[in-house]
Design an enzyme around this catalytic site. Structure first.
Site, mmCIF file in Angstrom:
data_model
loop_
_atom_site.group_PDB
_atom_site.id
_atom_site.type_symbol
_atom_site.label_atom_id
_atom_site.label_comp_id
_atom_site.label_asym_id
_atom_site.label_seq_id
_atom_site.Cartn_x
_atom_site.Cartn_y
_atom_site.Cartn_z
ATOM 1 N NE ARG A 101 -2.420 0.990 3.647
ATOM 2 C CZ ARG A 101 -3.154 1.001 4.758
ATOM 3 N NH1 ARG A 101 -4.473 0.897 4.686
ATOM 4 N NH2 ARG A 101 -2.571 1.075 5.936
ATOM 5 C CB THR A 109 -1.860 7.239 -3.283
ATOM 6 O OG1 THR A 109 -1.230 5.949 -3.465
ATOM 7 C CG2 THR A 109 -0.968 8.319 -3.861
ATOM 8 C CG ASP A 140 1.346 -3.522 10.103
ATOM 9 O OD1 ASP A 140 1.409 -4.716 9.751
ATOM 10 O OD2 ASP A 140 1.732 -2.591 9.377
ATOM 11 C CG ASP A 199 4.815 -4.452 11.266
ATOM 12 O OD1 ASP A 199 5.539 -4.999 10.424
ATOM 13 O OD2 ASP A 199 4.637 -3.231 11.322
#
Length: 214
Positions: free
Chosen positions: A109, A113, A205, A208
């Site tokens: 990603r 944006t 996340d 992670d």
């Protein structure tokens, strides 16, 4: 186990699934614990995701006599992992259907944006003869999921489903607009996205937390 369906969203509300998702939300959950729970939740969800999987009759010899039974043709099923986080729930589904084929789509990603950028794509052959289950722990902005399904549609698979641990109204709306015929299977629909595209209250996340990276 049952699911509650709202439109194209199937909420897997089994108590064990909900219990384990709650444990995964805990900030203090260790990498080992988080990874194990992701595996367990995805294995439990597999039973609902694959509820309508086609069966074929085979002849089998029991200790008493010959009879017929029904089996799943796992070779016609493809689990597609969106890298890298999808790997964290792939093994749970493979535990249930070890004969399934596996595909990988590498997407990241763009931090500015939030658009999904592809860097890897590898699928089994004859995808047009197979049912595809796309795996990504989170359906947040929906950009990665939409990009993955867009790419898979180029190969005209028999069917496509999307499986995630968590989603949110924004992700559901984005997928519904882009691919209204692709059902979403999830364990929770959270409140919203923050300004960085993370689900709230969410899991953080996931990649992670699964791999112990930052």
């Amino acid at each position: 186990m049952t699911t509650t369906a709202t439109g194209g969203v199937h909420l897997v509300d089994h108590p064990l699934v909900q219990h384990k998702i709650t444990l995964m939300r805990r900030k203090e959950a260790s990498t080992n614990s988080f990874r194990r729970l992701a595996h367990e939740v995805s294995a439990l969800m597999a039973y609902e995701v694959l509820r309508d999987t086609a069966l074929q009759e085979v002849e089998v010899q029991t200790p008493m006599e010959t009879t017929t039974g029904k089996v799943v043709d796992g070779k016609k099923l493809v689990f597609v992992s969106i890298l890298r986080a999808g790997t964290g729930i792939l093994e749970g589904l493979l535990e249930v259907v070890p004969s399934a084929r596996v595909g990988h789509i590498g997407l990241y990603r763009d931090p500015k944006t939030l658009v999904a950028v592809e860097y890897y794509f590898k699928m089994p052959g004859d995808l047009h003869e197979r049912d595809v289950v796309v795996l990504d722990p989170l359906l947040a902005t929906g950009n990665s999921a939409i990009a993955a399904v867009d790419r898979l549609r180029e190969y005209h698979p028999k069917s496509i489903k999307f499986v995630c641990l968590l989603t949110c109204p924004e992700g559901i709306a984005a997928m519904a607009e882009a691919h209204p015929d692709v059902p979403i299977y999830t364990a929770a629909v959270d409140r919203e996205l923050d300004e960085h595209g993370y689900i709230l209250p969410g899991l953080g996340d996931v990649a992670d937390r699964i791999f112990g990276t930052k």
